[in-house]
Design a protein around this motif. Structure first.
Motif, PDB file in Angstrom:
ATOM      1  N   UNK A  98      -8.374  -0.403  22.997  1.00 52.82           N
ATOM      2  CA  UNK A  98      -7.288  -1.371  22.791  1.00 52.82           C
ATOM      3  C   UNK A  98      -6.221  -1.321  23.880  1.00 52.82           C
ATOM      4  N   UNK A  99      -5.745  -0.157  24.323  1.00 55.35           N
ATOM      5  CA  UNK A  99      -4.732  -0.175  25.401  1.00 55.35           C
ATOM      6  C   UNK A  99      -5.225  -0.851  26.675  1.00 55.35           C
ATOM      7  N   UNK A 100      -6.469  -0.573  27.061  1.00 63.43           N
ATOM      8  CA  UNK A 100      -7.002  -1.203  28.267  1.00 63.43           C
ATOM      9  C   UNK A 100      -7.190  -2.701  28.067  1.00 63.43           C
ATOM     10  N   UNK A 101      -7.670  -3.097  26.896  1.00 59.91           N
ATOM     11  CA  UNK A 101      -7.849  -4.525  26.625  1.00 59.91           C
ATOM     12  C   UNK A 101      -6.501  -5.249  26.599  1.00 59.91           C
ATOM     13  N   UNK A 102      -5.478  -4.559  26.116  1.00 54.20           N
ATOM     14  CA  UNK A 102      -4.153  -5.186  25.991  1.00 54.20           C
ATOM     15  C   UNK A 102      -3.541  -5.467  27.357  1.00 54.20           C
ATOM     16  N   UNK A 103      -3.619  -4.497  28.253  1.00 55.36           N
ATOM     17  CA  UNK A 103      -2.941  -4.670  29.542  1.00 55.36           C
ATOM     18  C   UNK A 103      -3.840  -5.305  30.599  1.00 55.36           C
ATOM     19  N   UNK A 104      -5.159  -5.413  30.329  1.00 51.18           N
ATOM     20  CA  UNK A 104      -6.060  -5.946  31.349  1.00 51.18           C
ATOM     21  C   UNK A 104      -5.706  -7.357  31.778  1.00 51.18           C
ATOM     22  N   UNK A 105      -5.456  -8.234  30.794  1.00 48.89           N
ATOM     23  CA  UNK A 105      -5.096  -9.612  31.135  1.00 48.89           C
ATOM     24  C   UNK A 105      -3.771  -9.697  31.872  1.00 48.89           C
ATOM     25  N   UNK A 106      -2.790  -8.874  31.462  1.00 44.89           N
ATOM     26  CA  UNK A 106      -1.495  -8.898  32.135  1.00 44.89           C
ATOM     27  C   UNK A 106      -1.581  -8.414  33.568  1.00 44.89           C
ATOM     28  N   UNK A 107      -2.401  -7.389  33.809  1.00 40.89           N
ATOM     29  CA  UNK A 107      -2.548  -6.904  35.185  1.00 40.89           C
ATOM     30  C   UNK A 107      -3.196  -7.972  36.061  1.00 40.89           C
ATOM     31  N   UNK A 108      -4.210  -8.661  35.515  1.00 36.25           N
ATOM     32  CA  UNK A 108      -4.841  -9.734  36.292  1.00 36.25           C
ATOM     33  C   UNK A 108      -3.871 -10.850  36.612  1.00 36.25           C
ATOM     34  N   UNK A 109      -3.039 -11.229  35.626  1.00 38.90           N
ATOM     35  CA  UNK A 109      -2.068 -12.290  35.872  1.00 38.90           C
ATOM     36  C   UNK A 109      -1.007 -11.856  36.869  1.00 38.90           C
ATOM     37  N   UNK A 176      -9.567 -13.476  33.659  1.00 42.58           N
ATOM     38  CA  UNK A 176     -10.405 -12.629  34.501  1.00 42.58           C
ATOM     39  C   UNK A 176     -10.046 -11.154  34.319  1.00 42.58           C
ATOM     40  N   UNK A 177      -8.744 -10.856  34.274  1.00 43.19           N
ATOM     41  CA  UNK A 177      -8.334  -9.472  34.064  1.00 43.19           C
ATOM     42  C   UNK A 177      -8.807  -8.929  32.719  1.00 43.19           C
ATOM     43  N   UNK A 178      -8.698  -9.751  31.676  1.00 43.53           N
ATOM     44  CA  UNK A 178      -9.174  -9.320  30.370  1.00 43.53           C
ATOM     45  C   UNK A 178     -10.681  -9.133  30.336  1.00 43.53           C
ATOM     46  N   UNK A 179     -11.414 -10.034  30.984  1.00 34.49           N
ATOM     47  CA  UNK A 179     -12.873  -9.915  31.015  1.00 34.49           C
ATOM     48  C   UNK A 179     -13.304  -8.630  31.714  1.00 34.49           C
ATOM     49  N   UNK A 180     -12.693  -8.323  32.847  1.00 32.47           N
ATOM     50  CA  UNK A 180     -13.028  -7.079  33.557  1.00 32.47           C
ATOM     51  C   UNK A 180     -12.659  -5.846  32.732  1.00 32.47           C
ATOM     52  N   UNK A 181     -11.548  -5.930  32.016  1.00 32.87           N
ATOM     53  CA  UNK A 181     -11.172  -4.806  31.156  1.00 32.87           C
ATOM     54  C   UNK A 181     -12.176  -4.622  30.027  1.00 32.87           C
ATOM     55  N   UNK A 182     -12.657  -5.730  29.446  1.00 33.33           N
ATOM     56  CA  UNK A 182     -13.654  -5.611  28.381  1.00 33.33           C
ATOM     57  C   UNK A 182     -14.961  -5.029  28.874  1.00 33.33           C
ATOM     58  N   UNK A 183     -15.392  -5.428  30.075  1.00 30.58           N
ATOM     59  CA  UNK A 183     -16.633  -4.879  30.633  1.00 30.58           C
ATOM     60  C   UNK A 183     -16.470  -3.388  30.923  1.00 30.58           C
ATOM     61  N   UNK A 184     -15.340  -3.025  31.533  1.00 29.63           N
ATOM     62  CA  UNK A 184     -15.110  -1.617  31.839  1.00 29.63           C
ATOM     63  C   UNK A 184     -15.031  -0.758  30.590  1.00 29.63           C
ATOM     64  N   UNK A 185     -14.361  -1.270  29.551  1.00 25.81           N
ATOM     65  CA  UNK A 185     -14.264  -0.508  28.304  1.00 25.81           C
ATOM     66  C   UNK A 185     -15.630  -0.375  27.637  1.00 25.81           C
ATOM     67  N   UNK A 186     -16.438  -1.425  27.699  1.00 29.68           N
ATOM     68  CA  UNK A 186     -17.768  -1.348  27.095  1.00 29.68           C
ATOM     69  C   UNK A 186     -18.648  -0.322  27.786  1.00 29.68           C
ATOM     70  N   UNK A 187     -18.590  -0.277  29.109  1.00 25.36           N
ATOM     71  CA  UNK A 187     -19.397   0.697  29.848  1.00 25.36           C
ATOM     72  C   UNK A 187     -18.923   2.116  29.564  1.00 25.36           C
TER      73      UNK A 187
END
Length: 259
Positions: A98-109, A176-187
């Motif tokens: 959840x922390x990575x998913x939460x900030x992933x989109x904000x970092x991309x933006x 895009x930032x959220x998508x990359x965070x979701x892929x990274x968290x899944x791996x």
């Protein structure tokens, strides 16, 4: 949980589903409260302002803000469905991601956005959840993971098209930032939840019981007889007698007429 008791396993699964649904519903209620308060406050300080130090605060606050009621409704529906799927099938991985998913989109933006713009909304979080479910389904490949990934793609597979520049006013950078965070968290977290036990079939159980108790093997199935001939090794059998056929010669006496 051990799958030896199907009733207990079904009860455990229902409770886990309801916990995930209630948690997702509570977060949607929080978004509604924030949207109501947003009308009375200056929300720009809590939005992502790309490439500016004050705008880093929006990485934490932007998922709670929305530009319109329609924007909020779209994200709330996705969060309710995807959050329930993720929390019920992957409770440990979802909580730790959840922390990575939460900030992933904000970092991309913040990293890719245009200076002077403001990015807000939970769409980066929804993209992160969808890609998390898809990645876990591809990596784990058990029945629950595959079914969850297919449901996520069925409802929100079009999110894959919104991670690239498209319609004006849509923050593809946060997507895009959220998508990359979701892929990274899944791996990273693919093995944090125990895999469901593999279904065992009746013949597998019978084989194990037969190996443990040879006497039981005789009662389950009779062994093949040793004197049964193999078809391709059978002895040749007579197929009949060939009778010679000779045409009558001219000197042969004519046959006698019947009396």
């Amino acid at each position: 949980m051990d799958n030896a008791d199907p009733a207990a396993q079904a009860l455990y699964d229902r409770r886990r589903l309801w916990r995930a649904f209630n948690a997702s519903l509570a977060f949607v209620a929080l978004l509604l409260a924030c949207f109501a308060a947003q009308q009375q406050l200056d929300w720009r300080a809590w939005a992502v302002a790309p490439q500016s130090l004050p705008g880093l605060l929006g990485i934490l606050g932007a998922p709670l803000l929305h530009g319109s009621l329609k924007h909020l409704a779209a994200n709330a529906t996705a969060l309710l469905i995807l959050g329930t799927l993720a929390g019920s099938v992957y409770p440990r991985a979802s909580l730790r991601a959840l922390p990575l998913l939460w900030i992933g989109g904000g970092i991309g933006a913040w990293w890719l956005g245009t200076p002077g713009s403001h990015h807000l909304g939970a769409s980066g979080l929804t993209h992160a959840l969808m890609l998390l479910l898809l990645t876990l389904g591809l990596l784990r490949r058990d029945r629950a993971a595959i079914a969850t990934g297919m449901i996520a793609v069925l409802f929100y597979g079009s999110m894959l098209l919104t991670v690239l520049p498209g319609e004006a006013g849509i923050s593809w950078q946060s997507h895009l930032g959220g998508a990359l965070a979701g892929i990274g968290a899944g791996i990273t977290l693919r093995n944090h939840d125990p895999r469901p036990p593999r279904q065992r079939y009746s013949w597998e159980i019978e084989e194990e019981q037969a190996l443990a108790d040879p006497a039981l093997d005789e009662s389950l199935e009779q062994r093949a007889a040793d004197d049964v001939p193999v078809l391709w090794q059978r002895q040749p059998e007579p197929r009949g007698v060939v009778l010679p056929f000779r045409r009558p010669e001219r000197d042969d006496p004519p046959p006698h007429p019947p009396a």
